[in-house]
Design a protein around this motif. Structure first.
Motif, mmCIF file in Angstrom:
data_model
loop_
_atom_site.group_PDB
_atom_site.id
_atom_site.type_symbol
_atom_site.label_atom_id
_atom_site.label_comp_id
_atom_site.label_asym_id
_atom_site.label_seq_id
_atom_site.Cartn_x
_atom_site.Cartn_y
_atom_site.Cartn_z
ATOM 1 N N UNK A 126 -7.950 -1.475 -8.185
ATOM 2 C CA UNK A 126 -7.340 -0.369 -7.364
ATOM 3 C C UNK A 126 -7.685 0.892 -7.417
ATOM 4 N N UNK A 127 -8.940 1.111 -7.649
ATOM 5 C CA UNK A 127 -9.346 2.370 -7.839
ATOM 6 C C UNK A 127 -9.585 3.370 -6.592
ATOM 7 N N UNK A 128 -8.935 3.068 -5.665
ATOM 8 C CA UNK A 128 -8.865 3.710 -4.525
ATOM 9 C C UNK A 128 -7.630 4.307 -4.530
ATOM 10 N N UNK A 129 -6.846 4.066 -5.427
ATOM 11 C CA UNK A 129 -5.338 5.030 -5.650
ATOM 12 C C UNK A 129 -5.908 5.892 -6.515
ATOM 13 N N UNK A 130 -6.219 7.122 -5.856
ATOM 14 C CA UNK A 130 -6.519 8.521 -6.586
ATOM 15 C C UNK A 130 -6.335 9.563 -5.832
ATOM 16 N N UNK A 181 1.770 -4.253 -11.033
ATOM 17 C CA UNK A 181 0.875 -3.368 -10.387
ATOM 18 C C UNK A 181 0.624 -2.201 -11.811
ATOM 19 N N UNK A 182 1.715 -1.830 -12.223
ATOM 20 C CA UNK A 182 1.632 -0.642 -13.056
ATOM 21 C C UNK A 182 0.851 -1.156 -14.590
ATOM 22 N N UNK A 183 1.006 -2.408 -14.755
ATOM 23 C CA UNK A 183 0.437 -2.929 -16.017
ATOM 24 C C UNK A 183 -1.026 -3.307 -15.923
ATOM 25 N N UNK A 184 -1.562 -3.604 -14.817
ATOM 26 C CA UNK A 184 -2.773 -4.423 -14.598
ATOM 27 C C UNK A 184 -3.440 -3.885 -13.280
ATOM 28 N N UNK A 185 -3.155 -2.241 -13.089
ATOM 29 C CA UNK A 185 -4.118 -1.948 -11.731
ATOM 30 C C UNK A 185 -5.615 -2.065 -12.048
ATOM 31 N N UNK A 186 -5.854 -1.647 -13.588
ATOM 32 C CA UNK A 186 -7.322 -2.064 -13.617
ATOM 33 C C UNK A 186 -7.846 -3.040 -13.341
ATOM 34 N N UNK A 187 -7.196 -4.005 -13.900
ATOM 35 C CA UNK A 187 -7.822 -5.497 -13.584
ATOM 36 C C UNK A 187 -8.078 -5.936 -12.018
ATOM 37 N N UNK A 188 -7.038 -5.400 -11.221
ATOM 38 C CA UNK A 188 -7.050 -5.542 -9.852
ATOM 39 C C UNK A 188 -7.973 -4.696 -8.965
ATOM 40 N N UNK A 238 0.898 -1.213 -0.004
ATOM 41 C CA UNK A 238 -0.131 -0.015 0.032
ATOM 42 C C UNK A 238 0.877 1.259 -0.011
ATOM 43 N N UNK A 239 1.721 1.440 0.991
ATOM 44 C CA UNK A 239 2.661 2.483 0.776
ATOM 45 C C UNK A 239 3.459 2.701 -0.442
ATOM 46 N N UNK A 240 3.914 1.740 -1.258
ATOM 47 C CA UNK A 240 4.525 1.782 -2.280
ATOM 48 C C UNK A 240 3.591 2.287 -3.301
ATOM 49 N N UNK A 241 2.328 1.664 -3.305
ATOM 50 C CA UNK A 241 1.565 2.318 -4.325
ATOM 51 C C UNK A 241 0.887 3.634 -4.180
ATOM 52 N N UNK A 242 0.951 4.122 -2.832
ATOM 53 C CA UNK A 242 0.648 5.477 -2.716
ATOM 54 C C UNK A 242 1.595 6.404 -3.198
ATOM 55 N N UNK A 243 2.848 5.870 -3.032
ATOM 56 C CA UNK A 243 4.023 6.734 -3.335
ATOM 57 C C UNK A 243 4.162 6.986 -4.811
ATOM 58 N N UNK A 244 3.780 5.781 -5.485
ATOM 59 C CA UNK A 244 3.932 5.546 -6.785
ATOM 60 C C UNK A 244 2.756 6.561 -7.753
ATOM 61 N N UNK A 245 1.674 6.839 -7.162
ATOM 62 C CA UNK A 245 0.559 7.416 -7.467
ATOM 63 C C UNK A 245 0.482 8.823 -6.823
ATOM 64 N N UNK A 246 -0.595 9.580 -7.095
ATOM 65 C CA UNK A 246 -0.956 10.954 -6.357
ATOM 66 C C UNK A 246 -1.759 10.649 -5.161
#
Length: 145
Positions: free
Chosen positions: A112-116, A103-110, A11-19
Motif C-alpha cells: 500500500x505504498x501509494x498511501x503517502x 490494514x494497520x498491522x500489515x500495510x507493508x505486506x499488501x 480507499x477513503x478510510x485509508x486516506x483519512x487514516x494516513x496523511x
C-alpha cells in the motif's frame, strides 16, 4: 466493478487514516491497477433501486417498476431487521475494527505504498497485467471475513 463500493470505502478510510492527500483519488481511476483491499461488506445496503432506464425500454409492454407505494413498509422493514442486524453484528464481531487492525498491522505486506503524503502512486505499488498478488488475495480474504 467487482467490489467497487467496498474498495471505494476502503480507499477513503485509508486516506483519512494516513496523511495521503485526496488528490490521489483521481489517480486510482487511471489504467494502472493498484491493490485496494475491500472494506467489510457489513452495512452495505442498496437503499433505493432505480429502474428508469428499464421503465423507458418496456413502457409499451409492461407496467413501470415503482416502489414508492411501499416506502413506509420498506422503511419499517429496514429499521426492524436490517439496521438492527448491522448494529448487532458489528457490536458482537467488530468487523470494521478488525479490518482496520489488519490494514494497520500489515500495510507493508499488501503493498500500500501509494498511501503517502505526496499522493503519488509509486511504480512498485502498481499491479502489472498477469501478475498475481499473494498478499492481495490474503488481504481480501482477511478483510472480508
Amino acid at each position: 466493478m467487482l467490489h467497487q463500493i467496498r474498495k471505494m470505502v476502503s480507499l477513503i478510510v485509508m486516506l483519512v487514516r494516513t496523511d495521503t492527500p485526496l488528490k490521489l483519488i483521481p489517480e486510482t481511476f487511471k489504467a494502472n491497477k493498484i491493490n485496494i483491499p475491500k472494506a467489510p461488506s457489513l452495512g452495505l445496503l442498496l437503499e433505493r433501486p432505480v429502474f428508469d432506464t428499464y421503465n423507458k425500454k418496456v413502457k409499451d409492454s409492461h407496467s413501470p417498476l415503482d416502489f414508492t407505494p411501499y416506502n413506509e413498509t420498506m422503511e419499517a422493514f429496514k429499521e426492524k431487521y436490517i439496521y438492527e442486524g448491522i448494529i448487532k453484528e458489528e457490536l458482537e464481531f467488530n468487523r470494521f475494527d478488525e479490518f482496520l487492525q489488519i490494514l494497520d498491522g500489515h500495510a507493508h505486506k499488501y503493498n500500500l505504498r501509494y498511501l503517502n503524503s505526496e499522493g503519488i502512486i509509486p511504480e512498485e505499488a502498481i499491479i502489472k497485467r498477469g501478475d498475481t498478488l499473494e498478499a492481495e488475495s490474503d488481504a481480501e480474504s482477511d478483510a472480508s471475513s
